[in-house]
Scaffold this active site. Structure first.
Site, mmCIF file in Angstrom:
data_model
loop_
_atom_site.group_PDB
_atom_site.id
_atom_site.type_symbol
_atom_site.label_atom_id
_atom_site.label_comp_id
_atom_site.label_asym_id
_atom_site.label_seq_id
_atom_site.Cartn_x
_atom_site.Cartn_y
_atom_site.Cartn_z
ATOM 1 N N ASP A 111 0.817 -1.220 0.000
ATOM 2 C CA ASP A 111 0.000 0.000 0.000
ATOM 3 C C ASP A 111 0.849 1.269 0.000
ATOM 4 O OD1 ASP A 111 -2.237 -1.681 0.250
ATOM 5 O OD2 ASP A 111 -1.986 -1.716 2.421
ATOM 6 N N LYS A 152 2.296 2.235 -5.018
ATOM 7 C CA LYS A 152 3.035 1.784 -6.215
ATOM 8 C C LYS A 152 2.217 2.029 -7.478
ATOM 9 C CE LYS A 152 3.331 -2.336 -4.464
ATOM 10 N NZ LYS A 152 2.830 -2.055 -3.115
ATOM 11 N N GLY A 204 -4.448 -4.579 -4.614
ATOM 12 C CA GLY A 204 -5.589 -3.783 -5.066
ATOM 13 C C GLY A 204 -5.170 -2.340 -5.244
ATOM 14 N N HIS A 205 -5.533 -1.774 -6.383
ATOM 15 C CA HIS A 205 -5.290 -0.348 -6.531
ATOM 16 C C HIS A 205 -6.449 0.270 -7.280
ATOM 17 C CE1 HIS A 205 -2.964 -2.497 -9.609
ATOM 18 N NE2 HIS A 205 -3.659 -1.714 -10.396
ATOM 19 N N GLN A 264 2.352 -5.842 -3.058
ATOM 20 C CA GLN A 264 2.681 -5.861 -1.622
ATOM 21 C C GLN A 264 4.019 -5.144 -1.374
ATOM 22 O OE1 GLN A 264 1.784 -9.391 -2.871
ATOM 23 N NE2 GLN A 264 -0.256 -8.512 -2.798
HETATM 24 P P1 IMP Z 1 -2.331 -12.836 1.804
HETATM 25 O O1 IMP Z 1 -1.401 -12.241 0.805
HETATM 26 O O2 IMP Z 1 -3.796 -12.640 1.457
HETATM 27 O O3 IMP Z 1 -2.002 -14.249 2.122
HETATM 28 O O4 IMP Z 1 -2.151 -12.018 3.180
HETATM 29 C C1 IMP Z 1 -0.938 -12.100 3.940
HETATM 30 C C2 IMP Z 1 -0.609 -10.735 4.555
HETATM 31 O O5 IMP Z 1 -0.277 -9.821 3.513
HETATM 32 C C3 IMP Z 1 -1.769 -10.084 5.318
HETATM 33 O O6 IMP Z 1 -1.197 -9.341 6.391
HETATM 34 C C4 IMP Z 1 -2.366 -9.135 4.312
HETATM 35 O O7 IMP Z 1 -3.044 -8.054 4.930
HETATM 36 C C5 IMP Z 1 -1.106 -8.657 3.606
HETATM 37 N N1 IMP Z 1 -1.354 -8.212 2.234
HETATM 38 C C6 IMP Z 1 -1.605 -8.978 1.151
HETATM 39 N N2 IMP Z 1 -1.756 -8.228 0.057
HETATM 40 C C7 IMP Z 1 -1.604 -6.952 0.448
HETATM 41 C C8 IMP Z 1 -1.608 -5.696 -0.259
HETATM 42 O O8 IMP Z 1 -1.770 -5.624 -1.488
HETATM 43 N N3 IMP Z 1 -1.378 -4.600 0.507
HETATM 44 C C9 IMP Z 1 -1.140 -4.653 1.827
HETATM 45 N N4 IMP Z 1 -1.113 -5.790 2.520
HETATM 46 C C10 IMP Z 1 -1.334 -6.940 1.835
#
Ligand code: IMP
Length: 429
Positions: A20, A23, A47-48, A228
């Site tokens: 977040d 990017k 997500g953006h 991420q």
């Molecule tokens: P997962 O990727 O859904 O398995 O989540 C694992 C961790 O990564 C969790 O803490 C999510 O909140 C975090 N996370 C996954 N994708 C994002 C993103 O695009 N932005 C911020 N945090 C993310």
């Protein structure tokens, strides 16, 4: 501020915090100079928000560069693709006049996220004593299947019978695991559900590594877009509170299928403060009042899950670590304007853990949970930065704050974002 970057033919954009970082905006600004934009890891957990005319669309899988007409947009082998959601995004864009179908390619080597992975993700979180706070998009189970050599790739789905066989086996495996987790095995769904849109894949399947290699050989410019952030990298992040892929710049070469020597520059994106969504430590967290204040000012709610993001001061221990792990050649600072009203700002320059001083980002999450930041305080600028288009337009205290980020981050600042619009940006010196 350093020389205008990126200058190379192949540039990686990587998040340097917990995701977040903004990017999408940086990619959007740089994409104008690029010919090819490729994502190298992650899936629908990212997500953006993009703005198409009056509409705001949240894209999870289609690369952020898609709004630039003529650009080739690719999803590399390191991505895990949710086929239904992907085509849903493409159709949503087409309805709003953005015809991206012919410009998008997906690696035949990319793995697929099926409904049963999502069921497993949700069930595993519900059963876990130590919850990760995942996005529930099936990301962890899909990458587990990949490394467990049970995964299903786009190439498998190009042959209906082979695809159905592999998906059927995946569903059987998932049903068993769901029972062990105390969840309903029927949530794994059926082969038909899983393959509902697979017939659309041949139109987009491609060899992404080959495409990128050819583009580079033809002198074209390629942007590799990370999702991420560094602190969520499965190897280098705050394990186990991480995502399941290599978000860092090293993952870019592996995740699109080119050699590391093809990469010319790596731009690390940092927000001017820190945020985190999901569980796990955030050493420089604000106190409750400030947390809410900045969350409102910065609209800090997850684009995928809508969850409120925790907010904190800029953490230079993490920034220096990210700079090293990613080999940054430049830094892009986003959301500087969110700090415009603050009378003073803090930067965490070290941690104290059990009374000892630490300058390195610890490997052990338990240590990080006990870390007390050592802060340096800088005066605020208390004037708007949203109209600045050059470093010289910024108030001196804002420049001093950025200069400190540059010093501590160990790479030149190549871009500063001062608002949500594409034009609200300072580039180069
Ligand atoms: P997962 O990727 O859904 O398995 O989540 C694992 C961790 O990564 C969790 O803490 C999510 O909140 C975090 N996370 C996954 N994708 C994002 C993103 O695009 N932005 C911020 N945090 C993310």
């Amino acid at each position: 501020m350093g020389a205008r970057a990126p200058s190379g033919a192949c540039t990686v954009i990587v998040g340097c915090q917990w995701g977040d970082e903004g990017k999408g905006k940086v990619v959007d600004v740089l994409a104008g100079d690029m010919d090819v934009i490729a994502r190298y890891q992650g899936g629908a957990n990212a997500g953006h928000t993009v703005h198409v005319g009056e509409h705001h669309i949240v894209l999870h899988q289609v690369p952020s560069g898609v709004l630039h007409p003529e650009k080739r947009c690719l999803l590399g082998n390191g991505v895990v693709l949710d086929v239904d959601q992907f085509f849903g995004e493409l159709d949503g864009l087409a309805e709003r006049g953005v015809d991206a179908g012919g410009r998008i390619g997906i690696s035949t080597r990319a793995h697929v996220v099926f409904p049963y992975h999502k069921a497993l993700d949700v069930a595993a979180e519900a059963a876990a004593r130590r919850k990760i706070g995942t996005t529930g998009r099936g990301i962890g189970p899909a990458y587990e299947a990949k490394t467990g050599r049970r995964g299903v790739r786009i190439a498998d789905l190009l042959d209906r019978a082979r695809g159905a066989d592999r998906v059927g086996r995946g569903i059987e495996w998932a049903r068993e695991r769901l029972r062990q987790l105390g969840a309903d095995p029927d949530t794994a769904g059926t082969v038909e559900d899983s393959l509902a849109l697979a017939h659309r894949l041949p139109a987009v399947a491609t060899d992404v590594g080959d495409e990128i290699a050819r583009a580079l050989a033809a002198g074209k410019r390629v942007l590799l877009e990370g999702a991420q952030g560094t602190a969520l990298d499965v190897d280098h992040g705050t394990y186990p509170y991480v995502t399941s892929s290599n978000t860092t710049a090293g993952g870019a070469a592996v995740g699109v299928g080119i050699g590391p020597t093809a990469i010319d520059s790596v731009v690390g994106v940092v927000k001017a403060y820190t945020t985190r969504v999901g569980n796990g430590p955030l050493p420089s967290a604000f106190d409750a009042g400030m947390d809410e204040h900045i969350r409102e000012l910065g609209a800090e709610f997850g684009a995928t899950t809508g969850r409120p993001r925790r907010c904190g001061w800029f953490d230079a221990v993490l920034a220096a670590y990210s700079s090293r792990v990613n080999g940054l050649t430049g830094i892009a600072v986003t959301k500087l304007d969110v700090l415009d009203t603050l009378p003073e700002l803090k930067i965490a320059t070290g941690y104290r853990i059990d009374g000892d001083a630490h300058s390195l980002f610890p490997a052990c999450v338990r240590e990080l949970e006990r870390a007390e930041p050592v802060y340096e305080t800088l005066p605020g600028w208390q004037s708007p930065t949203t109209e600045a288009r050059a470093m010289s337009d910024l108030p001196p205290n804002a420049r001093a704050y950025l200069h400190r980020i540059e010093e501590l981050g160990g790479a030149p600042i190549v871009m500063v974002s001062v608002g949500t619009r594409r034009s609200q940006v300072i580039r180069g010196r």
